[in-house]
Each structure stands twice: as structure tokens, then as C-alpha cells.
Enzyme design. Structure first.
Site, PDB file in Angstrom:
ATOM      1  N   GLU A 104       8.125   2.039  -1.942  1.00 49.83           N
ATOM      2  CA  GLU A 104       7.363   2.187  -3.195  1.00 49.83           C
ATOM      3  C   GLU A 104       8.257   2.799  -4.286  1.00 49.83           C
ATOM      4  O   GLU A 104       8.180   2.413  -5.450  1.00 49.83           O
ATOM      5  CB  GLU A 104       6.130   3.063  -2.961  1.00 49.83           C
ATOM      6  N   LYS A 114      -1.463   1.040  15.413  1.00 50.00           N
ATOM      7  CA  LYS A 114      -2.920   1.196  15.274  1.00 50.00           C
ATOM      8  C   LYS A 114      -3.462   0.593  13.979  1.00 50.00           C
ATOM      9  O   LYS A 114      -4.681   0.464  13.821  1.00 50.00           O
ATOM     10  CB  LYS A 114      -3.283   2.679  15.363  1.00 50.00           C
TER      11      LYS A 114
HETATM   12  C1  UD2 Z   1       1.506   4.250   0.018  1.00 50.61           C
HETATM   13  C2  UD2 Z   1       1.486   2.793  -0.416  1.00 50.61           C
HETATM   14  C3  UD2 Z   1       2.200   1.963   0.610  1.00 50.61           C
HETATM   15  C4  UD2 Z   1       3.632   2.440   0.807  1.00 50.61           C
HETATM   16  C5  UD2 Z   1       3.606   3.916   1.175  1.00 50.61           C
HETATM   17  C6  UD2 Z   1       4.980   4.517   1.165  1.00 50.61           C
HETATM   18  C7  UD2 Z   1      -0.435   2.117  -1.749  1.00 50.61           C
HETATM   19  C8  UD2 Z   1      -1.894   1.933  -1.747  1.00 50.61           C
HETATM   20  N1  UD2 Z   1       0.101   2.409  -0.555  1.00 50.61           N
HETATM   21  O1  UD2 Z   1       0.558   4.276   1.089  1.00 50.61           O
HETATM   22  O2  UD2 Z   1       2.208   0.607   0.229  1.00 50.61           O
HETATM   23  O3  UD2 Z   1       4.350   2.201  -0.366  1.00 50.61           O
HETATM   24  O4  UD2 Z   1       2.834   4.680   0.250  1.00 50.61           O
HETATM   25  O5  UD2 Z   1       5.727   4.091   2.249  1.00 50.61           O
HETATM   26  O6  UD2 Z   1       0.224   1.970  -2.744  1.00 50.61           O
HETATM   27  N2  UD2 Z   1       1.919   0.156   8.315  1.00 50.61           N
HETATM   28  C9  UD2 Z   1       1.626  -0.316   9.589  1.00 50.61           C
HETATM   29  N3  UD2 Z   1       1.690   0.554  10.633  1.00 50.61           N
HETATM   30  C10 UD2 Z   1       1.997   1.861  10.478  1.00 50.61           C
HETATM   31  C11 UD2 Z   1       2.288   2.329   9.182  1.00 50.61           C
HETATM   32  C12 UD2 Z   1       2.227   1.451   8.122  1.00 50.61           C
HETATM   33  O7  UD2 Z   1       1.337  -1.499   9.771  1.00 50.61           O
HETATM   34  O8  UD2 Z   1       2.022   2.590  11.486  1.00 50.61           O
HETATM   35  C13 UD2 Z   1       1.894  -0.797   7.190  1.00 50.61           C
HETATM   36  C14 UD2 Z   1       0.456  -1.163   6.808  1.00 50.61           C
HETATM   37  O9  UD2 Z   1       0.417  -2.452   6.301  1.00 50.61           O
HETATM   38  C15 UD2 Z   1       0.143  -0.172   5.715  1.00 50.61           C
HETATM   39  C16 UD2 Z   1       1.483  -0.079   5.006  1.00 50.61           C
HETATM   40  O10 UD2 Z   1       2.465  -0.208   6.037  1.00 50.61           O
HETATM   41  O11 UD2 Z   1      -0.905  -0.644   4.894  1.00 50.61           O
HETATM   42  C17 UD2 Z   1       1.731   1.208   4.219  1.00 50.61           C
HETATM   43  O12 UD2 Z   1       1.565   2.332   5.036  1.00 50.61           O
HETATM   44  P1  UD2 Z   1       0.453   3.431   4.691  1.00 50.61           P
HETATM   45  O13 UD2 Z   1      -0.800   2.737   4.279  1.00 50.61           O
HETATM   46  O14 UD2 Z   1       0.336   4.377   5.811  1.00 50.61           O
HETATM   47  O15 UD2 Z   1       1.106   4.138   3.466  1.00 50.61           O
HETATM   48  P2  UD2 Z   1       0.422   5.123   2.390  1.00 50.61           P
HETATM   49  O16 UD2 Z   1      -1.037   5.274   2.650  1.00 50.61           O
HETATM   50  O17 UD2 Z   1       1.214   6.364   2.297  1.00 50.61           O
END
Ligand code: UD2
Length: 349
Positions: free
Chosen positions: A298, A120
Site C-alpha cells: 500500500e 484463514k
Molecule cells: C490494508 C489494506 C490492504 C493492504 C494492507 C497492508 C485496505 C482496505 N486494506 O489492510 O490492501 O494494503 O493494509 O499490507 O486498503 N491476505 C490473505 N491472508 C492473510 C493476510 C492477507 O489472503 O493471512 C490477503 C487478503 O486478500 C487481504 C489482503 O491480503 O484482504 C490484505 O490483508 P489485510 O486485509 O489483513 O490488510 P489490512 O486490513 O491491514
């Protein structure tokens, strides 16, 4: 009558002579070797290497050396602009964008960017790409690589000349942690298989984000890390590093410089390749022992940046979060994570 005609002819002849003389001084063969500025360095160039076209270009190029006088006693005083290992910390007001652009334009650089839009998360891609057109390395060669399991849903976004997009299919996954963590492996392979010799720099960015202000040549460096907006006022003991010594991402309480984002990092192809390869192999070795670091790649990136200091550090202007109000020291937000409903978009909670 005869005398005034003679004077007129003399004036015409003298003017023509003066004009020819001026042209000769500017464009005629030089009497000695000259110093020309090329690629930021001074070189002695022998007189016969010079051509007319190059000379005109040189006169034109000098324009980039006309800019406001820099100072070492006036500037930003509310933030720290150098790390203890003397890497610049990039904040608004610490650099001249036009000067930097003109230096890198002479080097004809190209910049790659990777972005993952799996499941998504494809819904975030349009905004990411449209705002990148507006703010990310405008005027430079940019190649965006989109990794997705939904290639048919990649939006059509009009790109300026010199900018291009490549879609690379990847499998879906039932765990967001795996999608996020596998990025290192795919970035490593992309550099090995497609980018060697085809570019200079690369940035790896989260898709659930948008550009809001210039992100350009001021961000270029060997190894580039972005300070996470959530922790830079905190003591390092509060950073969400991986704290289990069994993990290869472990950072002890009294260790660590800053808490860096997994959502934006970059640098030269060689440096990013080494970073991706190291983080991937540490992540996989941990997985074999049943450990997943607190914040997946990360955490490994933070461990890597502690051991291998970044040569340039980008302030939280380069990855803010839309749900946070802007702090006083943030004069501009360049890139920010959009507000999202995790339960709605992730394949697992
Ligand atoms: C943080 C970090 C992220 C990553 C994660 C730990 C920042 C702003 N974000 O964000 O880079 O290190 O922690 O794993 O530092 N993605 C998909 N489909 C999915 C899930 C993830 O395409 O179903 C990709 C997408 O590009 C997304 C990235 O993986 O931007 C990181 O996932 P997140 O944004 O859900 O991670 P988040 O918010 O915990």
C-alpha cells in the site's frame, strides 16, 4: 355497388403503396452516406456497407442516446469531482450508469478481478464472490482470479453467463505482511502469463470485503485508484505514507495528493502491469536493504500514484469500512471492508 367496390380496391391499393414506401424509406438503399454512432465516435460509413441487420440494430441503438439532460451548473456541490490534474473523482450522482453501460456494451469489454484468500482469509471468499455476482460489473464479461493455498475450500458460487472464476494455487506464508506484499508480484505474472490479449481492464481487490452497491463501468480508466476512507478529511502530513527516505516508498511531509487504498486499485492491463512491476521491484529492492515499508505494498502504491497520477479516482464509496459510520457525503457504499478479528485470522500478530 360497382362504384363502392372500386373505391374499396383503390383504398387497399393506396394503403399497400404507403406501407411499401415507408418500408423502403427505413430499410431500402440509402441515397447518400450516413453518419452512424459506433464505439462512442462518429464515422462516415459508405452506403453499400450497410446491411438490413445493421440498420435495425442502429435504430435500436439510438435508444441509448435518450437520457436526462446533463447540466454543467447543477450537480453535486458538497464534494470535489475533479483532481487538480483533471482526473474525475467518481461519486454517486456524478454519472449516468445506464448511459455508461450502453457505451461500454458496444465495446464488448471484459473485466478481470484478482482476489487473494490465503490461510484463514478463505472464510471471506464466499461473501465476496456472492456479492460480486450481485453488484460488480453486472451484465459484463467478468473473470475472477482467486489466489489461494486452500483450493479445496473455494466455495461453489453460481455465476451468471459470461462470468467465470479461476483458482490459482499459491504457497502459504507465516507472515501476513508477506502475503499482502507478494500480491504485486503475482498480479504482474498473471497479466504477463494469462491476461495479455484476453481482456481490457483489471481490478485488484481485498478479499475481506463485500459489495453493497453498484460497482460498474463508471470505474473504468487507464490507472484507477481508490481514496482510503480513513484519511480523506486529514492534512497530508497525517497520511500513513512511508516516511523513511531510505525506502523507495518514501513520500515527504509536504508531498502526496490523497491517501489511496491498497485494498482496491485497477485500470487497463498495461497500466496495472506497470504499477505491479514497479511496486514489486521497489519492494524487493527495499527488502534487500532490510526495509519493509510502513504499509507494505500500500505504501509503494501510494508512492507510485504520487509520481504517476491516476487517470480516474474513485471516492471512498468504493472502499468503505464496516466499522465506520457513513459520512454525510457518502450517499452509497459500494464496497466495504468487513469487520475482522486480526488476532484470530492472521498467521502472525
Ligand atoms: C490494508 C489494506 C490492504 C493492504 C494492507 C497492508 C485496505 C482496505 N486494506 O489492510 O490492501 O494494503 O493494509 O499490507 O486498503 N491476505 C490473505 N491472508 C492473510 C493476510 C492477507 O489472503 O493471512 C490477503 C487478503 O486478500 C487481504 C489482503 O491480503 O484482504 C490484505 O490483508 P489485510 O486485509 O489483513 O490488510 P489490512 O486490513 O491491514
Amino acid at each position: 355497388m360497382q362504384a363502392s367496390k372500386g373505391r374499396f380496391v383503390t383504398v387497399i391499393l393506396l394503403t399497400a403503396l404507403l406501407l411499401l414506401g415507408t418500408l423502403y424509406v427505413y430499410f431500402g438503399p440509402p441515397l447518400r452516406n450516413e453518419v452512424v454512432i459506433s464505439n462512442h465516435e462518429f464515422h462516415l460509413v459508405s452506403s453499400d456497407q450497410q446491411r438490413w441487420g445493421e440498420r435495425i440494430k442502429k435504430l435500436w441503438d439510438y435508444n441509448h442516446l435518450r437520457y436526462p439532460q446533463p447540466s454543467i451548473v447543477k450537480g453535486r456541490t458538497d464534494v470535489v469531482t475533479l483532481t487538480p490534474w483533471l482526473a474525475p473523482v467518481v461519486w454517486e450522482g456524478t454519472f449516468n450508469p445506464d448511459l455508461l453501460d450502453s457505451i461500454y456494451q458496444q465495446q464488448d469489454i471484459s473485466v478481470a478481478a484478482t482476489v487473494f484468500a490465503v490461510g484463514k482469509y478463505i472464510m471471506f471468499l464466499k461473501n465476496f464472490l456472492e456479492t460480486a455476482e450481485e453488484y460488480f460489473f453486472v451484465g459484463f464479461k467478468v473473470h475472477i482470479y482467486v489466489f489461494t493455498d486452500r483450493p479445496d475450500e473455494v466455495p461453489q458460487v453460481k455465476m451468471a453467463p459470461g462470468r467465470q472464476l479461476t483458482v490459482l494455487p499459491v504457497p502459504s506464508s507465516n507472515r501476513w505482511q508477506e502475503i499482502s506484499a507478494r500480491r504485486m508480484e503475482l498480479i504482474q505474472k498473471l497479466i504477463e502469463e494469462k491476461l495479455q490479449g484476453h481482456g481490457n481492464y483489471i481490478f485488484c481487490l481485498d478479499v475481506d470485503s463485500k459489495f453493497q452497491g453498484r460497482w460498474g463501468t463508471e470505474s473504468l480508466g487507464g490507472l484507477v485508484a481508490v481514496i482510503h476512507p480513513g484519511y480523506y478529511w486529514d492534512p497530508r502530513s497525517n497520511f500513513p505514507y512511508e516516511r523513511r527516505p531510505q525506502s523507495r516508498a518514501y513520500v515527504a511531509e509536504e508531498e502526496g495528493d490523497f491517501y489511496y487504498c491498497g485494498g482496491a486499485f485497477g485500470g487497463s492491463l498495461g497500466e496495472v502491469h506497470l504499477l505491479a512491476k514497479t511496486c514489486r521491484s521497489n519492494f524487493e529492492a527495499d527488502a534487500k536493504e532490510g526495509i519493509e515499508a510502513a504499509w507494505q505494498e500500500e505504501s509503494h502504491l501510494n508512492r507510485y500514484m504520487w509520481i504517476n497520477k491516476p487517470s480516474k479516482v474513485l471516492s471512498p464509496e468504493y472502499l468503505w469500512q464496516d466499522f465506520k459510520s457513513r459520512n454525510a457525503e457518502i450517499h452509497i457504499i459500494r464496497f466495504s471492508g468487513v469487520v475482522k478479528n486480526y488476532a484470530e485470522i492472521r498467521p502472525n500478530a
